[in-house]
Design an enzyme around this catalytic site. Structure first.
Site, PDB file in Angstrom:
ATOM      1  N   ARG A 191      21.469 -43.380 -16.905  1.00 20.31           N
ATOM      2  CA  ARG A 191      22.170 -42.126 -16.630  1.00 20.31           C
ATOM      3  C   ARG A 191      21.274 -40.939 -16.977  1.00 20.31           C
ATOM      4  O   ARG A 191      20.246 -41.092 -17.613  1.00 20.31           O
ATOM      5  CB  ARG A 191      23.450 -42.041 -17.463  1.00 20.31           C
ATOM      6  CG  ARG A 191      24.322 -43.274 -17.386  1.00 20.31           C
ATOM      7  CD  ARG A 191      25.464 -43.229 -18.365  1.00 20.31           C
ATOM      8  NE  ARG A 191      26.054 -44.545 -18.548  1.00 20.31           N
ATOM      9  CZ  ARG A 191      27.026 -44.822 -19.392  1.00 20.31           C
ATOM     10  NH1 ARG A 191      27.544 -43.874 -20.142  1.00 20.31           N
ATOM     11  NH2 ARG A 191      27.489 -46.041 -19.498  1.00 20.31           N
ATOM     12  N   GLY A 192      21.733 -39.761 -16.602  1.00 21.46           N
ATOM     13  CA  GLY A 192      20.987 -38.543 -16.886  1.00 21.46           C
ATOM     14  C   GLY A 192      20.101 -38.177 -15.709  1.00 21.46           C
ATOM     15  O   GLY A 192      19.379 -39.027 -15.172  1.00 21.46           O
ATOM     16  N   ALA A 193      20.153 -36.925 -15.296  1.00 18.90           N
ATOM     17  CA  ALA A 193      19.466 -36.510 -14.071  1.00 18.90           C
ATOM     18  C   ALA A 193      17.979 -36.869 -14.054  1.00 18.90           C
ATOM     19  O   ALA A 193      17.495 -37.484 -13.096  1.00 18.90           O
ATOM     20  CB  ALA A 193      19.665 -35.009 -13.849  1.00 18.90           C
ATOM     21  N   ARG A 223      23.870 -41.545  -6.217  1.00 16.34           N
ATOM     22  CA  ARG A 223      24.550 -40.504  -6.998  1.00 16.34           C
ATOM     23  C   ARG A 223      24.339 -39.170  -6.283  1.00 16.34           C
ATOM     24  O   ARG A 223      23.191 -38.732  -6.117  1.00 16.34           O
ATOM     25  CB  ARG A 223      23.983 -40.403  -8.421  1.00 16.34           C
ATOM     26  CG  ARG A 223      24.124 -41.651  -9.287  1.00 16.34           C
ATOM     27  CD  ARG A 223      25.572 -41.944  -9.673  1.00 16.34           C
ATOM     28  NE  ARG A 223      26.205 -40.865 -10.403  1.00 16.34           N
ATOM     29  CZ  ARG A 223      26.100 -40.678 -11.725  1.00 16.34           C
ATOM     30  NH1 ARG A 223      25.362 -41.469 -12.456  1.00 16.34           N
ATOM     31  NH2 ARG A 223      26.756 -39.689 -12.290  1.00 16.34           N
ATOM     32  N   GLN A 231      29.954 -40.292 -23.216  1.00 18.15           N
ATOM     33  CA  GLN A 231      28.499 -40.278 -23.382  1.00 18.15           C
ATOM     34  C   GLN A 231      28.059 -39.596 -24.664  1.00 18.15           C
ATOM     35  O   GLN A 231      27.009 -39.915 -25.215  1.00 18.15           O
ATOM     36  CB  GLN A 231      27.826 -39.580 -22.189  1.00 18.15           C
ATOM     37  CG  GLN A 231      27.915 -40.350 -20.882  1.00 18.15           C
ATOM     38  CD  GLN A 231      28.963 -39.780 -19.957  1.00 18.15           C
ATOM     39  OE1 GLN A 231      30.083 -39.485 -20.406  1.00 18.15           O
ATOM     40  NE2 GLN A 231      28.645 -39.616 -18.694  1.00 18.15           N
ATOM     41  N   ASP A 257      22.754 -31.216 -14.513  1.00 19.94           N
ATOM     42  CA  ASP A 257      22.336 -32.079 -13.416  1.00 19.94           C
ATOM     43  C   ASP A 257      21.803 -31.273 -12.231  1.00 19.94           C
ATOM     44  O   ASP A 257      21.104 -31.829 -11.389  1.00 19.94           O
ATOM     45  CB  ASP A 257      23.510 -32.932 -12.950  1.00 19.94           C
ATOM     46  CG  ASP A 257      23.842 -34.009 -13.956  1.00 19.94           C
ATOM     47  OD1 ASP A 257      23.454 -35.162 -13.725  1.00 19.94           O
ATOM     48  OD2 ASP A 257      24.473 -33.702 -14.986  1.00 19.94           O
ATOM     49  N   ASN A 272      27.187 -29.493 -14.465  1.00 21.80           N
ATOM     50  CA  ASN A 272      26.979 -30.448 -15.555  1.00 21.80           C
ATOM     51  C   ASN A 272      28.236 -31.287 -15.743  1.00 21.80           C
ATOM     52  O   ASN A 272      29.245 -31.078 -15.061  1.00 21.80           O
ATOM     53  CB  ASN A 272      26.614 -29.702 -16.844  1.00 21.80           C
ATOM     54  CG  ASN A 272      26.051 -30.614 -17.912  1.00 21.80           C
ATOM     55  OD1 ASN A 272      25.187 -31.450 -17.626  1.00 21.80           O
ATOM     56  ND2 ASN A 272      26.513 -30.482 -19.134  1.00 21.80           N
ATOM     57  N   LYS A 273      28.186 -32.209 -16.673  1.00 22.61           N
ATOM     58  CA  LYS A 273      29.301 -33.113 -16.932  1.00 22.61           C
ATOM     59  C   LYS A 273      30.610 -32.346 -17.098  1.00 22.61           C
ATOM     60  O   LYS A 273      30.637 -31.281 -17.728  1.00 22.61           O
ATOM     61  CB  LYS A 273      29.005 -33.925 -18.199  1.00 22.61           C
ATOM     62  CG  LYS A 273      30.107 -34.853 -18.626  1.00 22.61           C
ATOM     63  CD  LYS A 273      30.317 -35.982 -17.619  1.00 22.61           C
ATOM     64  CE  LYS A 273      31.422 -36.921 -18.097  1.00 22.61           C
ATOM     65  NZ  LYS A 273      31.618 -38.036 -17.161  1.00 22.61           N
TER      66      LYS A 273
END
Length: 344
Positions: free
Chosen positions: A51-53, A86, A198, A239, A249-250
């Site tokens: 995960r994570g851009a 994604r 997360q 992101d 973002n999240k």
């Protein structure tokens, strides 16, 4: 950063491909998974093993290289396969573009080796970018700590903007790690970050491994802490940042920005240039990923006897958008590899 006392990157080359940490099992089990094909890389990204851009971009770059190793003619097909995994994080397309453009005009026999070399370079650059973000952010933390040198600096984060979301250091966590390593007293409020937790699972795991003082909080506690003066600044990752500075973002980031604005708490976004998308004028144009309702309806973890179990928390229909957009007007500044700036 440190993992079980050893320095490690979140992605590393192997003889047959690359290895990544299976983030679905952290922090309860530290398991490395070897990816040996584009199909495996696509699955790992789609199912959030990784995960994570920035890290998604790195994994996709290696996935494209592995596809070319098996079939040098598969460039466009594998590119499309990895791109659709994604939709929100812009680093995914950026990394795939980097590899595709690097090899497109090469002889077929040279494509795979060149693709792996470009993926390696993407990873090395990510580490350098994040360390530079850390250095510029460190100066900001030093300035804020100097205002209250008699107590720890209190920082609030959201989601996982750490080394598990990048190749090393992280974005929003990079200044925190550097400040801690040089002896600055600080404390991190870690949002649990529902629905996938997360923050509670990954960010807290990272900070624990590095010895950084922190407390996990429910997502909605941040506003109260800001009202009480117990937050000196908020630092989040992102992101995608659009041309006007809007921050995707999240989910939940927007609410933290609103609370920070209302309580005069500085709100900073840490990001490398690879996360800026100037092709989009504003956050209104960012595709927001809708994910499975099971992420919200179920929680998985160890029981008292150590066995893993999934527990259902609702039987109602679930709507689960994964990201939100924070308008640029709520952002105090952007911490980039080039410095801290008020605008992108």
């Amino acid at each position: 950063m440190k993992l079980n006392g050893e320095w490690a990157r979140s992605v590393a080359r192997t003889m047959d491909g690359v290895r990544i940490l299976d983030q679905r099992k952290l922090p309860w089990a530290v398991e490395w998974v070897e990816l040996t094909s584009a199909e495996m890389a696509a699955r790992a990204i789609r199912e959030m093993w990784t995960r994570g851009a920035p890290l998604i971009g790195a994994a996709a770059a290696y996935g494209l290289a592995m596809a070319l190793r098996g079939d040098p003619l598969s460039l466009d097909r594998a590119y499309a396969q990895l791109l659709e995994t994604r939709p929100t994080a812009v680093n995914l397309r950026w990394a795939l573009d980097q590899v595709r453009d690097h090899v497109r005009n090469l002889p077929l026999a040279e494509r795979a080796e060149a693709a792996f070399a470009r993926a390696d370079a993407i990873c090395d650059e990510d580490v350098a970018l994040n360390r530079a973000i850390g250095k510029h952010g460190l100066a900001l933390l030093e300035e804020l700590h100097a205002r209250h040198p008699d107590r720890p600096l209190n920082i609030l984060t959201h989601c996982n903007p750490g080394w598990l979301a990048t190749v090393d250091y992280g974005t929003a966590t990079a200044p925190i790690y550097l400040a801690h390593d040089q002896g600055m007293p600080l404390h991190v409020w870690v949002d649990e970050t529902r629905p996938r937790n997360q923050g509670a699972l990954l960010t807290a795991f990272e900070l624990s491994g590095h010895g950084v003082p922190h407390s996990v909080i429910a997502d909605n506690v941040g506003g109260l802490l800001m009202q009480r003066g117990e937050v000196d600044l908020v630092i989040v990752g992102t992101d995608r940042v659009t041309a006007n500075g809007d921050v995707c973002n999240k989910i939940g980031t927007y609410l933290k920005a609103l609370a920070a604005h209302d309580n005069c708490v500085p709100f900073y976004v840490a990001l490398p240039y690879t996360t800026i998308d100037r092709s989009l004028a504003s956050g209104d144009e960012v595709p927001i990923e809708d994910r499975s309702g099971d992420e919200l309806a179920w929680i998985t973890g160890p029981t008292a006897d150590g066995a893993f179990a999934a527990v259902k928390v609702t039987g109602s229909p679930v709507h689960n958008p994964a990201f939100d957009v924070t308008p640029a007007r709520l952002v105090t500044g952007y911490i980039t590899e080039r410095g801290v700036t008020a605008a992108i």
